[in-house]
Design an enzyme around this catalytic site. Structure first.
Site, PDB file in Angstrom:
ATOM      1  N   ASP A 106       0.828  -1.203   0.000  1.00 42.73           N
ATOM      2  CA  ASP A 106       0.000   0.000   0.000  1.00 42.73           C
ATOM      3  C   ASP A 106       0.870   1.263   0.000  1.00 42.73           C
ATOM      4  O   ASP A 106       1.872   1.334   0.718  1.00 42.73           O
ATOM      5  CB  ASP A 106      -0.858  -0.034   1.284  1.00 42.73           C
ATOM      6  CG  ASP A 106      -1.968   0.983   1.279  1.00 42.73           C
ATOM      7  OD1 ASP A 106      -2.837   0.889   0.406  1.00 42.73           O
ATOM      8  OD2 ASP A 106      -1.973   1.869   2.158  1.00 42.73           O
ATOM      9  N   GLU A 111       1.749  -0.556  -5.060  1.00 48.08           N
ATOM     10  CA  GLU A 111       0.744   0.448  -5.374  1.00 48.08           C
ATOM     11  C   GLU A 111       1.507   1.767  -5.440  1.00 48.08           C
ATOM     12  O   GLU A 111       1.788   2.383  -4.418  1.00 48.08           O
ATOM     13  CB  GLU A 111      -0.332   0.530  -4.277  1.00 48.08           C
ATOM     14  CG  GLU A 111      -1.477   1.431  -4.691  1.00 48.08           C
ATOM     15  CD  GLU A 111      -2.111   2.244  -3.573  1.00 48.08           C
ATOM     16  OE1 GLU A 111      -3.211   2.747  -3.775  1.00 48.08           O
ATOM     17  OE2 GLU A 111      -1.497   2.395  -2.500  1.00 48.08           O
TER      18      GLU A 111
END
Ligand code: NOJ
Ligand code: MG
Length: 580
Positions: A227, A305
């Protein structure tokens, strides 16, 4: 029928093969994103859980995917649907227990499916013991140094340390109160106030996370989606930053408007990254993580990401000694226009090939408007804003679904890895009619209802048309209400039904494997018009017609068509795979 004949000369005839022909499984894998709270709910509390996931794994194996990525299921106050972690080494009771995880993992492996966890290292929850200790410790203490605490500006320190704006709206700083009740320092939070950013310049933080990775690797996970892999290092001095006026903000990737324009002649000039995204220092972290994974047997994956621009910069995340994959968000947000698609595919293959990595294609996830709706939007909807009852330019459902089926059929024929998001195999649209009272995304609250946020793509998915909550559970409870007519998308209404979206995905995944498309190469075909994407990959010719005029099909056996084909003509918004 009118045939199109204009040549597209701007593109090279073929895109190069990956430089490295490494055999790692993730290079060619189709990875299915499970959003645990909305996938399957075993205990009927309205929130999906690990036992629910386990019970539905056989359906995923039947679909023909290679791996699942689970969005966070760790202990969390759930202020940002689990992306606010308070204990990285435990399962949140909402989702089950560590034993449930182990059982789910073993079942997945027995079905031949790999499992990828979601690591959230940029920030913790404000309820994490590390942050609670930081709050309880004096300014300047080692505990405070785990996070990004700074003094405020102005004589009383009541002005935030800089002008940065949170991704979810409002300032990126929150002021804390000292134990004696007086106002204290400010802490940085790129996202919600409940998600304080960690200080990744601090070796203590780095060590802790390498231990967390080992905790899950020891349990047998096959890798991590990482993330905010572009945000962990901030520019020294935390200088003020004002985002450019134009362009759609894509959670960090600021895309010049010309990317979204119908036909691109030249690549847009990249806009420099803000001081909190895409800083050079992150790469050192990935080299460390690469080594942690490499110490384990078998091929493990790290998927970034990373909302950065341009593609050459994204490719830096997947250099041989860093991560393995990086989501191709530039591709995700390319308009449904053939010239733009051809360009981004060519540029992607070039950029990733240069570092020996596969391109990682993706069209939907839990942060964006589902592509069965997005591809037919008729008004701008910046990423993260979502669509709701009052949004302008709402898509026509039939057009959106048709384009989504064509877009996925195109994506799954491309070399490299692809991610699919739960529910897209059912053709689910964005839920655009959620009542405001049901909304949960912090974006909705922090923008005071100006942006609907991402709840519309997170609604629990339908499994059986005639069961409570469409088979999501047995009680009918659902943390976000499901539209009453979603039975028509249920899995059991599509299994074995010729032409259903589920059968289209299943066929595409089987053919992709049989014809080795994921390890092939793109060779552009000439002689098609500007509204057509046509290429050869191995023994398959792929033609996508994005124009209004039907396109004559070449001779050959049609193996897959995203819509019914009659009379040898490819209709609008349709993709076909032909063996010849
Ligand atoms: C990206 C995640 O995909 C998104 O859902 C989350 O809100 C932010 N990162 C913050 O963790
Ligand atoms: Mg449950």
């Amino acid at each position: 029928m009118t045939l199109e004949s204009a040549q597209d000369s701007a593109l090279p005839e073929s895109a190069p093969l990956p430089a490295s022909t490494g055999s790692e499984w993730w290079r060619t894998a189709v990875i299915y994103q499970v959003y645990p709270r909305s996938f399957a709910d075993s205990d009927g509390d309205g929130i999906g859980d690990l036992k629910g996931i386990e019970s539905r794994l056989p359906a995923l194996a039947e679909l023909g995917i290679d791996a699942i990525w689970l969005s966070p299921f760790f202990r969390s106050p759930q202020k940002d649907a689990g992306y606010d972690v308070s204990d990285y080494c435990d399962v949140d009771p909402l989702f089950g227990t560590l034993d449930d995880f182990d059982r789910m993992l073993a079942t997945a492996h027995s079905l031949g499916l790999k499992v990828i966890a979601d690591m959230v290292p940029n920030h913790t929850s404000d309820q994490h013991v590390w942050f609670q200790e930081a709050l309880a410790s004096p300014e300047g203490s080692p505990e405070r140094d785990r996070y990004m605490f700074r003094d405020g500006k102005g004589p009383t320190g009541d002005i935030p340390p800089n002008n940065w704006e949170s991704v979810f709206g409002g300032p990126m700083w929150e002021r804390v109160t000292r134990p004696d009740g007086t106002p204290g320092q400010w802490y940085l939070h790129i996202f919600d106030t409940s998600q304080p950013d960690l200080n990744w310049e601090n070796p203590w933080v780095r060590e802790k996370f390498e231990d967390i990775l080992r905790f899950w690797l020891d349990r047998g996970v096959d890798g991590f989606r990482v993330d905010v892999a572009h945000g962990m290092i901030k520019q020294a001095g935390l200088p003020d930053y004002t985002p450019p006026e134009t362009g759609a903000s894509m959670g960090g990737l600021v895309v010049d408007d010309s990317v979204l324009a119908p036909a691109i002649q030249d690549p847009p000039a990249p806009i420099p990254d803000p001081p909190y995204w895409g800083q050079e220092g992150v790469h050192d972290i990935w080299r460390g993580w690469h080594d942690v994974l490499a110490a384990y047997e078998g091929d493990r994956v790290l998927c970034a990401e990373a909302w950065v621009d341009p593609l050459e910069k994204v490719a830096l995340w997947v250099r041989p000694d860093e991560m393995s994959q990086a989501f191709n968000f530039g591709y995700m947000f390319t308009d449904w226009k053939a010239p733009a698609l051809k360009r981004i595919i060519t540029e992607s293959l070039k950029a990733f090939t240069e570092v020996g990595a596969p391109s990682t294609w993706v069209l939907s996830n839990h942060d964006v408007v589902r592509h069965a709706s997005r591809l037919a939007l008729t008004a701008d909807s910046p990423q993260g804003a979502g669509i709701g009852p009052k949004s302008p330019g709402k898509p026509n459902e039939a057009v959106g679904l048709r384009r989504a089926r064509a877009a996925t059929s195109l994506m799954l024929a491309l070399p490299g890895s692809s991610y699919i998001y739960q529910g897209e195999e059912l053709g689910l649209p964005e839920d655009m009619e959620l009542p405001d009272s049901a909304r949960q995304d912090p974006t909705w609250f922090r923008t005071h209802g100006e942006k609907y946020g991402r709840d519309g793509c997170r609604v629990p998915i339908p499994w059986e048309a005639d069961r409570p909550a469409f088979g999501f559970n047995h009680t009918g409870d659902s943390w976000l209400p499901q539209p009453a007519d979603w039975g028509r998308f249920a899995r059991d209404a599509q299994v074995g039904v010729p032409g259903s979206t589920l059968e289209l995905y299943t066929l595409a995944l089987r053919l992709r494997r049989e014809h080795l498309l994921a390890s092939g190469a793109v060779q552009w075909l000439k002689g098609y018009g500007r509204s057509v994407v046509a290429f050869r990959n191995g023994d398959i010719t792929v033609i996508a017609n994005l124009g209004k005029v039907a396109v004559e099909l070449p001779v050959g056996q049609v193996l897959l068509a995203s819509e019914t084909i009659t009379g040898g003509a490819l209709p609008t918004d349709t993709t076909v795979w032909i063996r010849s």
